[in-house]
Design an enzyme around this catalytic site. Structure first.
Site, PDB file in Angstrom:
ATOM      1  N   GLU C  38       1.070  -1.490  -0.161  1.00 30.61           N
ATOM      2  CA  GLU C  38      -0.014  -0.139   0.184  1.00 30.61           C
ATOM      3  C   GLU C  38       0.712   1.023  -0.003  1.00 30.61           C
ATOM      4  OE1 GLU C  38      -3.478  -1.019  -0.115  1.00 30.61           O
ATOM      5  OE2 GLU C  38      -1.986  -2.587  -0.222  1.00 30.61           O
ATOM      6  N   LYS C 169      -1.943 -13.273  18.992  1.00 29.75           N
ATOM      7  CA  LYS C 169      -2.702 -12.651  17.162  1.00 29.75           C
ATOM      8  C   LYS C 169      -4.304 -12.705  17.671  1.00 29.75           C
ATOM      9  CE  LYS C 169       1.362 -14.465  16.093  1.00 29.75           C
ATOM     10  NZ  LYS C 169       2.514 -16.091  15.423  1.00 29.75           N
ATOM     11  N   ASP C 245       7.058 -10.575  13.904  1.00 32.94           N
ATOM     12  CA  ASP C 245       5.961 -11.907  13.218  1.00 32.94           C
ATOM     13  C   ASP C 245       4.396 -10.814  13.080  1.00 32.94           C
ATOM     14  OD1 ASP C 245       4.000 -13.630  13.242  1.00 32.94           O
ATOM     15  OD2 ASP C 245       4.769 -15.557  15.271  1.00 32.94           O
ATOM     16  N   HIS C 342      -4.726   9.133  -3.046  1.00 32.93           N
ATOM     17  CA  HIS C 342      -4.884   7.588  -3.288  1.00 32.93           C
ATOM     18  C   HIS C 342      -4.606   7.616  -5.263  1.00 32.93           C
ATOM     19  CE1 HIS C 342      -4.748   4.634  -0.235  1.00 32.93           C
ATOM     20  NE2 HIS C 342      -5.319   5.788   0.781  1.00 32.93           N
TER      21      HIS C 342
END
Lengths: 352, 352, 352, 352
Positions: C38, C169, C245, C342
């Site tokens: 991105e 997570k 991670d 964008h």
């Protein structure tokens, strides 16, 4: 045990207000009954009601939506079967609507949503239920739908008449997102001078407290779709006084207090998306004359279109919640005020 | 308005049971009073109580923890100041404990937790409160702590006496994780033959329903630290009958029903980590003789060590919740049974 | 398949900044590497970094806490056994600490929390882990603790080495409430003139947007302990660039943006309570020279006290998150700006 | 800084599988690429893939729904205005659909939901987006809708192009309840003998662990619409390898592992309701030849109906998640196995 059997439980009740009210379902000044052991609630709500009468249009209560739900649980062999089943259920919408209409004079099926988790299919039926809160009406209608679905849709087995995706008397996200009960917003715009004189605070301090306590504090606590100081207190009291199923305060108290400083004024709003209330049905029948008298005194026994009295009640409840929320929030902007008022009030015997 | 003022609100009440009970705080057979407009609750809890008497040790209620909390909110210039302040607060623990002990005969400061969000500092004080649920006791003690902190800790300003990180009468995660109220587990191991005869179901079907409905269904609904069918119903009824602040059913009803099939038996447990209850204090005073009689009849007016009566009450409540949960779950394993029993029961006038 | 085996995945990386930083772990100006598909993220974070350099003390990053956790699951016959077991575990704290210290040069047991649900006991061990994020270190230590507990505590059986009460997570409430990873607050106070010139907005509009979008919007969406625009974007990019991670962005992105209007200035803060990061361990070893070069360039390969480099990294990450959050929020105060930027940025080939 | 600018970040990648797959969007055996620093993931997913090939129909992946969303935020004077505005927006549905269709070749407006909180109106536009994940497509379309609404609906003002009720890269309840991304269920039915030989466990132990760890453990942790062991790990790896916006693992990893013992077999399912994935768009363009090669190798560059390749990718991802989830869960049924396998695997250099 005979002598101990059914006796009334004396939760003390008092009328407070009147609240001044306007909006899309009810206008005028209204007193409301509050049954509670927490007697400081009475003067607290009264203070809010007083403020409402100092503002021309009073509290504006807007009914945004209404529906009652029950989600059944169906068991299948796998997700493909569940997907085929829900497709068939949607396709049979007219027949299901007819089944519901036959089950009751008032229940109407207005929408269907679902969730698939592995082989499990949860189907959430959404109904209108007239003036009743509708717990039994939607269980009965869903029972009929379940029978019909088991008889006509291949690959599904009975799981449960309630799969908790409804969801009743539980704090969840689904009720606010898909709708359950009346969704009502109550708003009051209070001039700064009134804040100062009657609430001993300012619009700026109220707004700051709301952001820090209700929005951020609740979020840090791990709250869910909720940001308020004590909606549950007002809901319990008015639910008990009007014969509601008061366990519905669990989801009813999920709501958002949103404030803004508008020039010199305080905009103060309470959004209650999950109010399960009714003016007929359980808690309102024979042997509960007191409830009946309260509903009459609130003007909710007039002959009106089906659902109209329940909507009026919902608007009054949201306004009552606003009054109590406003008052407590104002007290908490000042160090020591909350405790001092509790001490002062509770020295008076609770039910004296 | 005088004629409408304080009158008792007649929520119908009935004694059910006796429940057979054992565990670390109370044993024996006990009847419990349930005040509710939802009268089918009476036979439902009674059916569970009947099962408890068919098993030797009955329901085992284990009290795991107890504490009551209030979180204050302090404003600072930034996180470094907030961190310095909470460090100073922890360092002053002995003085803070003394301040609390002076504020009340029963309140004791037992732990402190906090959250920092930007410049905001939420300090959650945790107390023991004897036989009282302790709402006012901890507000009063926290008021004193607030005064002391504002006077002695540099860089902090009054934010609010309650910052919603407490959190009272709101469904949040913090209460179950850090503790608030009594944390009680109620367990009952039911032989398959009893399941079959008295509950018209099997251990396997009960276990399957619990996984699908309470665990998965609630999760899909976006529930929070909760997985049960209807704890709120039983809690409301016993809270009203024993003079509790019934708005605390909001967090009290967050709990987990966990079942296991053990050989031919059903292991059925209800974990209620957030029970806010007391045998003294608000709702139990002058003018509420009926509550007093109920507490006496439950054996909770005996002279015991401080806190002992409240712990007994918490164990009885958890056991009552188990009875109602067991009965409704069993009904939902069978198509149509829930509605049929409601119809049968509600034809009888509610308070007849 | 051989020819397809281990090949580097080319996530494009760019250095942005420098960010100006102060606080309790690291000061000075620092560039940070962002690896992302991105690419509009690069100029967005750069804009925030620019602002940080226009303010004397820059972004203030405060490390509030650090710990890493693993929760084991133990099976028992019932809650009484579970309660006895956790009591025994707390009593054996010194032995458990010794067991952990033997398992690793860096792991130290610093706290223990638990949950009991029916017969299930979840024990959450909390560790310090030096400069490592510590996933494997705490699994290894908990394995040893599990062995010791099974051998010495009566009435418990192995349930799982991880009972999801850790929790890794996953977006849960427990990590923010009890702590997991680095808890860091980043703050920047921006004069109104800088808001206007460089962010094309005002403190008032930023504050209003934060309340409405991040606080209220997230709450309506059913968010959990989180109120921000896009922490996940910045976290992913810097996690990938520094060998973390990156699946830990799931809980890492739970954080709260809190803003205040202070006179003419905007106070803008990002609180990230769950940052799982390290400068040694997985993702930083042989074959990943690029990661190593990045850590060297960030000044995180200097010989310092154990844990010091990881804390510096956490502070830099929080500051980077602030830069990106500030920039996006500013863009969203203006209709059309987000899309226009964008479009402008993505016309340039992503990795060109 | 020039020398440090855009360079590929070497996340190591490996192909695993093939997975055997059937269902409503793709069948056959498929290898999948996993880019990760957590190299034990490769053999773990491979073990699951191996199991899938031992079962005739392999993993059954069912696509249940697909949509992409953006929620705008509108400011009004009060709830009555907000209600009037949303009524007008629904009435203008055909015009809004036309506006969207003009904004893009692929974007189509398929549904609209909303929330009102006080005076704030959040409108959630739901779109189909062809083969793209659609972040930019829906922002662009929503920009156009915003313009049109501001021009035609009275009483509304620009609040934000994104009001966080979308909600992107955040763990919320709304995405699963109303839908966002692909909703996919992956299922595998494993004979007991295969469980025993290849997973060193039994259907009963797997089912028991899933209930205790994933359902109850996550709920105790305060999880939200999620019950799994480590979906985030597999999602991150395949997202990076296929050029997805990997920050979407935040909501993507909210999913439910549901298991059942069916006779001698284990039914194992993973439901992923929020998979934001695409085969065209950001992360797949010029300069990222490696991603392109991976998509070609996965068979996702064939000419098919719009959306077909993205649906195939979603099914492969859900199946990959199942493989990794199955393998880790099996390991955790055995004391010590998780750590032993990590130690064995990580001795091999990570990218060797």
């Amino acid at each position: 045990m005979a002598q101990r059997d059914v006796v009334p439980s004396p939760v003390p009740m008092k009328w407070v207000g009147p609240l001044r009210l306007s909006g899309n379902v009810v206008t005028g000044e209204h007193e409301v009954p509050l049954a509670t052991y927490e007697t400081p609630l009475w003067p607290s709500v009264s203070r809010g009601a007083k403020i409402s009468r100092l503002v021309d249009e009073g509290i504006v209560a807007t009914l945004v939506d209404e529906r009652m739900t029950r989600s059944i649980l169906l068991d299948t062999d796998g997700a493909a079967d569940a997907l085929a089943a829900i497709t068939a259920i949607h396709a049979a919408r007219p027949e299901l609507e007819a089944t519901v209409a036959e089950s009751s004079r008032f229940a109407r099926l207005i929408d269907i949503h679902h969730q698939i988790a592995g082989n499990l299919l949860f189907v959430r039926f959404e109904y209108s239920t007239g003036d009743a809160s509708g717990h039994n009406m939607v269980t009965h209608a869903s029972d009929r739908l379940m029978e019909r679905i088991l008889a006509t849709v291949p690959g599904v087995r009975y799981g449960s008449i309630s799969g908790n995706y409804c969801s009743d008397k539980k704090a969840t996200a689904v009720n606010g997102i898909l709708g359950r009960g009346k969704n009502v917003v109550a708003e009051l715009t209070i001039p700064g001078a009134i804040c100062s004189r009657w609430l001993r605070t300012t619009p700026e301090r109220m707004n700051e407290l709301n952001i820090r306590k209700n929005l951020i504090g609740t979020m840090l606590a791990g709250g869910l779709r909720s940001a308020n100081a004590h909606y549950a207190n007002m809901l319990l009291a008015i639910y008990l006084a009007t014969g509601q199923d008061a366990a519905n305060i669990v989801e009813g108290s999920q709501g958002i207090t949103h404030t803004e400083v508008r020039g010199d004024d305080l905009y103060f709003s309470c959004t209650l998306p999950n109010l399960i209330v009714g003016t007929v049905g359980n808690g309102k029948g024979a042997g509960l004359e007191h409830i009946e008298r309260n509903l009459v005194a609130m003007g909710l026994r007039e002959p009106r279109d089906p659902g109209e009295n329940a909507r009026r009640l919902a608007a009054m409840i949201a306004a009552t919640v606003l009054c109590g929320e406003l008052s407590l929030m104002a007290a908490q902007t000042n160090p020591g005020e909350l405790m001092q008022s509790h001490i002062a009030l509770e020295r008076t015997p609770a039910a004296g």
